[in-house]
Design a protein around this motif. Structure first.
Motif, PDB file in Angstrom:
ATOM      1  N   SER A  73      26.586  18.683   9.222  1.00  0.00           N
ATOM      2  CA  SER A  73      25.224  18.726   8.676  1.00  0.00           C
ATOM      3  C   SER A  73      25.146  18.028   7.325  1.00  0.00           C
ATOM      4  O   SER A  73      24.138  17.401   6.991  1.00  0.00           O
ATOM      5  CB  SER A  73      24.753  20.169   8.549  1.00  0.00           C
ATOM      6  N   ASP A  74      26.243  18.092   6.534  1.00  0.00           N
ATOM      7  CA  ASP A  74      26.255  17.403   5.247  1.00  0.00           C
ATOM      8  C   ASP A  74      26.413  15.896   5.436  1.00  0.00           C
ATOM      9  O   ASP A  74      25.787  15.097   4.722  1.00  0.00           O
ATOM     10  CB  ASP A  74      27.413  17.922   4.387  1.00  0.00           C
ATOM     11  N   TYR A 132      23.004  19.539  13.973  1.00  0.00           N
ATOM     12  CA  TYR A 132      24.377  19.947  14.263  1.00  0.00           C
ATOM     13  C   TYR A 132      24.875  20.992  13.256  1.00  0.00           C
ATOM     14  O   TYR A 132      26.015  20.959  12.817  1.00  0.00           O
ATOM     15  CB  TYR A 132      25.299  18.714  14.273  1.00  0.00           C
ATOM     16  N   GLU A 133      23.988  21.918  12.894  1.00  0.00           N
ATOM     17  CA  GLU A 133      24.377  23.000  11.982  1.00  0.00           C
ATOM     18  C   GLU A 133      25.516  23.806  12.588  1.00  0.00           C
ATOM     19  O   GLU A 133      25.470  24.185  13.759  1.00  0.00           O
ATOM     20  CB  GLU A 133      23.175  23.913  11.704  1.00  0.00           C
ATOM     21  N   ALA A 139      19.528  15.158  10.642  1.00  0.00           N
ATOM     22  CA  ALA A 139      19.692  16.342   9.793  1.00  0.00           C
ATOM     23  C   ALA A 139      19.247  17.593  10.542  1.00  0.00           C
ATOM     24  O   ALA A 139      18.199  17.621  11.183  1.00  0.00           O
ATOM     25  CB  ALA A 139      18.890  16.176   8.509  1.00  0.00           C
ATOM     26  N   GLY A 140      20.057  18.620  10.476  1.00  0.00           N
ATOM     27  CA  GLY A 140      19.718  19.900  11.083  1.00  0.00           C
ATOM     28  C   GLY A 140      20.025  20.009  12.556  1.00  0.00           C
ATOM     29  O   GLY A 140      19.868  21.083  13.142  1.00  0.00           O
ATOM     30  N   ASN A 184      26.925  23.818  18.007  1.00  0.00           N
ATOM     31  CA  ASN A 184      26.205  22.538  18.083  1.00  0.00           C
ATOM     32  C   ASN A 184      27.116  21.318  17.934  1.00  0.00           C
ATOM     33  O   ASN A 184      26.696  20.267  17.439  1.00  0.00           O
ATOM     34  CB  ASN A 184      25.109  22.472  17.002  1.00  0.00           C
ATOM     35  N   ALA A 199      23.023  14.436   6.645  1.00  0.00           N
ATOM     36  CA  ALA A 199      21.828  14.956   5.988  1.00  0.00           C
ATOM     37  C   ALA A 199      20.870  13.856   5.549  1.00  0.00           C
ATOM     38  O   ALA A 199      19.655  13.995   5.653  1.00  0.00           O
ATOM     39  CB  ALA A 199      22.229  15.810   4.780  1.00  0.00           C
ATOM     40  N   LYS A 206      11.390  13.506  12.460  1.00  0.00           N
ATOM     41  CA  LYS A 206      10.639  14.533  11.749  1.00  0.00           C
ATOM     42  C   LYS A 206       9.680  13.840  10.794  1.00  0.00           C
ATOM     43  O   LYS A 206      10.100  13.101   9.915  1.00  0.00           O
ATOM     44  CB  LYS A 206      11.587  15.456  10.973  1.00  0.00           C
ATOM     45  N   THR A 208      16.113  10.880  11.802  1.00  0.00           N
ATOM     46  CA  THR A 208      17.109  11.718  11.156  1.00  0.00           C
ATOM     47  C   THR A 208      17.929  12.497  12.178  1.00  0.00           C
ATOM     48  O   THR A 208      17.465  12.756  13.292  1.00  0.00           O
ATOM     49  CB  THR A 208      16.432  12.726  10.202  1.00  0.00           C
TER      50      THR A 208
END
Length: 971
Positions: free
Chosen positions: A952-953, A916-917, A913-914, A876, A956, A906, A911
């Motif tokens: 992801s961090d 580009y894990e 978040a999630g 990702n 986040a 969301k 956001t």
């Protein structure tokens, strides 16, 4: 928070930290701007960058129609008001940059004294060489005259309709012909013709004799064939005679009455043929020829700013003109009140490099302190073209970087899908190359035909001077020149008396070669002759041609090719080719659909090294769309199939609103497709953020205002496209049908509007994330970031005049104050609140303010820091952009999402978040930095054991990330 750094702490403080562009007008003048200084300072701006504030046409909405370069625009305030603004800026260690118009002036009405003098005295005026007028036209009717295409109808209709009225100004002792707000002076030599109509037997003996003497004296005021000194004497004599006539008229009421009666004999109307004939004969004697405005495209004999008849170019290359128009700005520079200039339309000047050198030297000789003038140029670079490195400027105003940033948010893989859909939907099968070539021919043949004719005349006279080329006819030269300009891939070349550089030679050779291939009937020898002129090869000794004449023609050609490209590309082709409207931007090229991350980094690195202090902008007063409109439209490339289905649905839904105009559905599909893109791009954010839609949302007043904006935009768009309507020949029936269509589909509670707003729940967050990412890029890439007025919140403006609407600074000031207070408290709570309330724009203001504050505290990092692309790898990782800036022990890391964001919202929260894990940021380029501070969240971050940071961090809590290391932000 700690005390902020001041401008004096800035290494190389002549370079702005960040600029804020203001469009001044009667509602936002010097005093109003001074009251806003505390806001701009708190935001982090170092320099205000204003539209022209020199005296302009009364009621000017933009200031580019300057009438006097050496006076302030009274509608913006007095010089005292300006001085108070300058003092306010100085007290805050802020600077001022002026958008300066060196190419043209506003004329046509009675408010440009130089122009009025030219009309009164013709070639004998000291300002005859001030304006770029062809006094030696091959048209015998214009020889020694200037065409004035300011009449609303044909000359005969205006004359017989009594709209042209001769008048006498008794206070000045002068005569002039008025036409609405235009005033055309009568040459003093021809006052005798008017005074001959005075009934002398009614006047007393002394009055009769004095008036007769004045009349005879006016008749002697000839200037033809006289030396400059003798002409000045004649002018002085004329002024003395005018004073005598004024004194006589004011001192003897009967004289004034009889003069006015003589004047009345020239003012006709329907059925007053004799009066019309007298006025016509008087006008025929003047140094100008009045005409219908439509005549301009074929016959005009002065160079204009594009095709605007009342903006006349000036000959800034002449020393006396240069000195005249820069007198005030150079004084302001010397007084420390003006710190930078943005040169408008640099391509209109004869020799841009020489002009910049001269301006730089003139400013340097007057600068009082150690800071040098910040000088940037409005130059539109074609894709792959670079600014000439020998220009003594800081760089461009940033169109080229705007479009490179824009390309990051366009998914290249969607090109075929969107292009195929566009061709199927509209039936527009031609390529953009074909669209542009067609637009150029239309502009050459209709809008700027006179410009090509002037060029052709110059080439023809040169060809006639040599027996090898004398058989090249005027018509054949015109055809060839037109085709060469069609083939020229850039706005202009920069040949000067020094010769032709390698890049210019390449562009000219390419245009000539392309012309030969496409036009086998054009004589190759003729094309080679034109090539020899354009490259100045024919200026060499023993060529058989006059060196100065060759160079002059080559340089004149360059001043014409630029406007033709601009009118054809920006103001025509960009309104015809609608595969993805966000690519149709000033300085953009729809043939380049997206970019690779490698190409982007390479471009930024090269620009940063060559022009480290050039501007970076994402919106200007000339933009075709606001920066967040483009950002939202770019997001369509991430959901092309959904977009295709929605457009097909809307076409079906809205069929009842179309009508037939000349056996064709109106609007045509191409215009309808532009409309859907425009709506998707510009629907207000507060409507996008609504969780549900019902018939009461949006409110009627807001929807009415929005509908009027869209109708105005669409009418402008179809006129610019010049297919179904035009500015020259508006198609009222088609335009009424288009306006009715817009009004019909945007009716409150309508099925289409409901469907559109539902779609915006998907597109809106994607566009907002793009908008935040491009904001982060603008403020951290190498260069000087520029904010267009109001764009610290969401910028959903359309092309001017929509983007010149008043900005609500009260709202912005309040938001910034609240953000400043909240940032000192619970940062997690603040960023969560901003992400949840993203439609109100505070989240964009927060990103802008935080980055500007960082630039204020650590200017060296942004002025001198290196640029290093940072690799992102793993699952990702596609569509992420990352780079570092290094300066001494300071380091900055920017990570923003550009593509693959289809889960950007969301539960109403914006956001990344999630998304580009598995993606990791490699710190090899900055391996000496392991401890980082997240500017937006306040988090302290430590690199992982493998020397990476997990994306992801980083994302986040907040959709974009800017980290810094080695630079304390809080104490």
């Amino acid at each position: 928070m700690t005390e902020r750094a001041t401008l004096s702490d800035n290494p190389g403080s002549g370079t702005p930290r960040a600029t804020y562009r203001l469009q001044l007008d009667s509602r936002l003048g010097f005093t109003e701007v001074r009251r806003l200084l505390s806001y701009f300072d708190r935001l982090g701006i170092s320099h205000l960058y204003t539209s022209p504030f020199l005296e302009a046409r009364s009621g000017s909405p933009h200031g580019y129609d300057v009438t006097d370069h050496n006076a302030f625009n009274p509608e913006l305030g007095s010089e005292a008001d300006f001085d108070e603004l300058a003092a306010g800026l100085a007290s805050r260690d802020m600077g001022l940059i002026l958008d300066f118009v060196a190419n043209h002036m506003g004329v046509g009405k009675a408010d440009n004294n130089r122009w009025q003098d030219v009309l009164e005295w013709g070639e004998a005026s000291p300002f005859a060489g001030f304006f770029d007028i062809d006094w030696h036209s091959p048209n015998a009717l214009l020889r020694g005259k200037v065409l004035l295409p300011f009449l609303g109808q044909s000359y005969g209709k205006v004359l017989e309709g009594g709209e042209l009225q001769l008048g006498f100004d008794a206070s000045q002792g002068s005569f002039a012909v008025s036409y609405f707000d235009h005033l055309f002076p009568v040459a003093p030599r021809h006052y005798a013709r008017i005074l001959s109509g005075v009934s002398s037997n009614i006047l007393s003996g002394s009055a009769r004799s004095e008036l007769a003497e004045l009349s005879a004296a006016f008749r002697t005021l000839r200037t033809a064939g006289l030396s400059g000194r003798r002409q000045r004497e004649v002018r002085q004599r004329a002024e003395a005679l005018k004073e005598q006539l004024a004194s006589l008229a004011q001192g003897m009421p009967e004289v004034k009455e009889q003069i006015e009666r003589a004047v009345a004999l020239h003012n006709g109307g329907p059925g007053q043929h004799a009066n019309c004939l007298r006025l016509h004969r008087l006008l025929q004697k003047q140094a100008y020829r009045l005409s219908w405005w439509r005549v301009a495209s074929d016959n005009i004999n002065y160079r204009r700013f594009f095709d605007i008849n009342d903006l006349v170019t000036i000959r800034t290359e002449r020393a006396e003109v240069f000195d005249n128009i820069h007198r005030l700005v150079l004084r302001l520079i010397a007084e420390g009140k003006l710190h930078g200039l943005r040169i408008d339309h640099i391509d209109g000047l004869s020799d841009p490099r020489h002009y910049c050198e001269k301006l730089r030297n003139a400013a340097a000789s007057r600068e009082s302190g150690g800071d040098s003038l910040y000088l940037v140029v409005e130059k539109i670079l074609a894709h792959g073209e670079v600014l000439r490195t020998d220009w003594p400027v800081a760089g461009t105003t940033g169109y080229e970087v705007l479009n490179r940033i824009n390309s990051l948010f366009v998914e290249p893989a969607s090109e075929n899908v969107l292009q195929t859909f566009y061709h199927q939907l509209t039936g527009m099968g031609e390529s953009f190359d074909e669209t542009l070539a067609s637009a150029k021919r239309q502009v050459i043949d209709h809008l700027l035909a006179s410009d090509i004719q002037v060029l052709s005349n110059l080439f023809s006279r040169l060809a006639e001077s040599n027996w090898h080329t004398r058989d090249f006819t005027l018509a054949s030269l015109r055809r060839a020149l037109a085709e060469i300009i069609v083939s020229l891939p850039v706005y202009r070349t920069y040949v000067d008396p020094r010769g032709c550089g390698a890049s210019d030679r390449h562009e000219i050779h390419q245009a000539i070669s392309s012309t030969k291939k496409r036009n086998p009937l054009i004589n190759n020898e003729l094309l080679d002759f034109i090539r020899g002129v354009l490259t100045t090869d024919l200026a060499r000794s023993r060529s058989g041609f006059n060196r100065n004449q060759v160079i002059r023609i080559a340089m004149k050609f360059q001043q014409y090719s630029g406007p033709i490209m601009a009118k054809s590309l920006e103001d025509t082709a960009f309104y015809r080719h609608m595969v993805l409207a966000s690519l149709n931007e000033v300085g953009g090229d729809p043939r380049h659909f997206g970019t690779s991350m490698e190409d982007f980094h390479r471009f930024i690195d090269e620009r940063g090294k060559q022009w480290p202090h050039a501007m970076i902008t994402t919106a200007t007063h000339d933009s075709k769309r606001g920066e967040d409109v483009r950002a939202r439209l770019n997001a369509l490339t991430e959901i092309p199939e959904l977009w295709r289905r929605k457009v097909e649905e809307w076409i079906s839904l809205n069929g009842c609103h179309r009508v037939s105009v000349d056996a064709v559905d109106a609007p045509v599909r191409n215009d309808e497709y532009l409309l859907y893109q425009t709506l998707a791009g510009s629907i207000p954010m507060e409507w996008v953020g609504s969780a549900s839609y019902d018939s009461s949302f949006p409110d009627t007043a807001a929807l009415d205002d929005y509908r009027q904006r869209i109708e105005g935009y669409m009418i402008k768009a179809v006129r610019e496209a010049k297919l179904n309507s035009s500015w020259a020949h508006p198609n009222q029936t088609y335009e009424e049908a288009l306006s009715s269509f817009v009004s019909g589909i945007l009716e409150p509670g309508g099925v289409f509007l409901k469907s559109l707003l539902e779609f915006m729940q998907v597109l809106g967050p994607l566009g907002a994330l793009n908008g935040l990412a491009q904001t982060a890029l603008k403020f951290t890439l190498p260069g000087v970031p520029d904010l267009y007025q109001g764009t610290e919140l969401w910028d959903l403006n359309l092309v001017d005049p929509d983007n010149r609407r008043p900005v609500d600074y009260g709202v912005r000031e309040q938001m910034l104050r609240q953000l400043s207070e909240s940032a000192d408290g619970n940062r997690d709570g603040l960023v969560a609140e901003l992400a949840n309330g993203w439609p109100d724009g505070r989240i964009k203001l927060y990103v802008t303010w935080q980055l500007l504050e960082l630039r204020r505290r650590h200017p060296g990092l942004f002025l001198h820091g290196s640029y290093e692309p940072v690799h992102i790898h793993g699952d990702n990782s596609h569509g992420l952009c990352a780079f570092a800036r290094h300066y001494h022990d300071q380091c900055l890391l920017t990570v923003v999402p550009c593509l693959c964001k289809t889960g950007a919202a969301k539960a109403g929260r914006l956001t990344a978040a999630g998304l580009y894990e598995g993606a990791g940021v490699s710190l090899k380029a900055v391996n000496d930095h392991q401890q980082w501070h997240n500017l937006f969240t306040g988090d302290q971050i430590t690199a992982e054991a493998n020397g990476e940071l997990a994306v992801s961090d980083l994302l986040a809590k907040f959709p974009v990330a800017v980290l810094h290391s080695g630079i304390p932000f809080y104490e």
